[in-house]
Design an enzyme around this catalytic site. Structure first.
Site, short mmCIF file in Angstrom:
data_model
loop_
_atom_site.label_atom_id
_atom_site.label_comp_id
_atom_site.label_asym_id
_atom_site.label_seq_id
_atom_site.Cartn_x
_atom_site.Cartn_y
_atom_site.Cartn_z
N HIS A 63 33.48 48.26 49.15
CA HIS A 63 33.67 46.94 49.77
C HIS A 63 33.42 45.83 48.75
O HIS A 63 32.44 45.88 48.00
CB HIS A 63 32.70 46.77 50.94
CG HIS A 63 32.68 45.40 51.53
ND1 HIS A 63 31.55 44.60 51.54
CD2 HIS A 63 33.66 44.66 52.11
CE1 HIS A 63 31.83 43.44 52.11
NE2 HIS A 63 33.11 43.46 52.45
N SER A 64 34.31 44.85 48.70
CA SER A 64 34.10 43.61 47.96
C SER A 64 33.75 43.87 46.50
O SER A 64 34.55 44.44 45.77
CB SER A 64 33.03 42.78 48.68
OG SER A 64 33.02 41.45 48.23
#
Length: 287
Positions: A99-100
């Site tokens: 994620h991210s």
């Protein structure tokens, strides 16, 4: 749903949470900036049940329960966290759920060491945050000046509810209380007087002295050989910005899905089921 099991890796430097049977095929999960392994506390049990896998979610250095380190927290340094964990777990070639910022780490690793990465499942993140070459000196100036200021004490709150409210109010991206709660709870140290303080290394907030240029970031994305699924939130950080479009176009084997939700859609109670369903469908289509 399976309960998370705490792990320590890399001679105690790295903390992690694991879901699923130790004998099952293992995926590594990589969280975003200022988050921690609890980022996957809602998605991981669903994927373990649906796919028959084990998920080991790391706390990157300086985050969650992992040790802080001296020097800068450069994006490429987190690749060593990933590789140290994979080596200790005996994973020569590993699927990555990221994620991210963790997606940036996954992309760098997949580009540089394609033999170590089996597939990429990227959630609202693709490649690195960049600085144009013409702004290199200004970026370095910001990083050097920040590092020479006195260090401030970790934020301290009367109880966890206040700490969660602070994350909701001051987050870099919008986040609600239900989504922020697992992240903040894992990031707290409880003190003898009942107060809580953040575990996160405050130096993570310092500007990076050096970043990749847009040209370097795109060249690295072009080098990725692993099949990749990019799941974006409708209210996420990528969308139709020019750099996001260029990044998606640079990855050869990329499937894109845009789902209801924000930047943390894999942790949002109302969005996580759809994320799990989308991952399962993508894997089934690849068989």
């Amino acid at each position: 749903m399976s309960e998370a099991q705490p792990l320590t890796l890399a001679e105690g430097r790295l903390a992690a949470l694991a879901w699923g049977d130790e004998a099952a095929p293992t995926w590594l999960a990589l969280h975003g900036w200022l988050d921690n392994a609890a980022s996957f506390s809602r998605l991981a049990p669903m994927l373990v049940a649906r796919l028959g896998i084990r998920i080991v979610a790391l706390d990157f250095a300086g985050h969650g329960h992992s040790s802080h380190r001296e020097g800068d927290y450069a994006l490429w340094d987190y690749c060593h966290d990933l590789l140290d964990a994979a080596d200790e777990l005996g994973l020569e070639r590993v699927p990555l759920l990221a994620h991210s910022m963790g997606a940036g780490v996954a992309c760098l690793t997949a580009a540089a060491l394609p033999e170590r990465v089996e597939r990429l499942v990227l959630i609202d993140g693709l490649g690195a945050v960049t600085t144009p070459i013409s702004e290199s000196a200004a970026q370095l100036r910001k990083g050097l000046r920040a590092a020479r200021r006195p260090r401030s004490a970790a934020p301290r709150y009367p109880e966890s509810r206040t700490a969660i409210a602070a994350r909701v109010a001051g987050g870099v991206t919008p986040i609600d209380t239900a989504t922020a709660t697992p992240l903040v709870e894992r990031n707290l140290v409880r003190e003898p007087d009942g107060h809580v303080r953040l575990r996160t290394d405050g130096r993570l907030l310092w500007p990076s002295p050096v970043r990749l240029s847009p040209e370097q970031a795109l060249a690295l994305l072009e080098a990725i050989q692993a099949p990749a699924l990019l799941i974006e939130g409708e209210g996420g950080i990528l969308g139709e910005r020019d750099m996001a479009r260029a990044a998606r176009a640079a990855v050869s084997h990329l499937a894109r899905r845009v789902l209801p939700g924000g930047h943390h859609l894999h942790l949002e109670p109302g969005s996580v089921f759809c994320v799990a369903e989308t991952i399962e469908a993508w894997l089934a289509s690849a068989e």
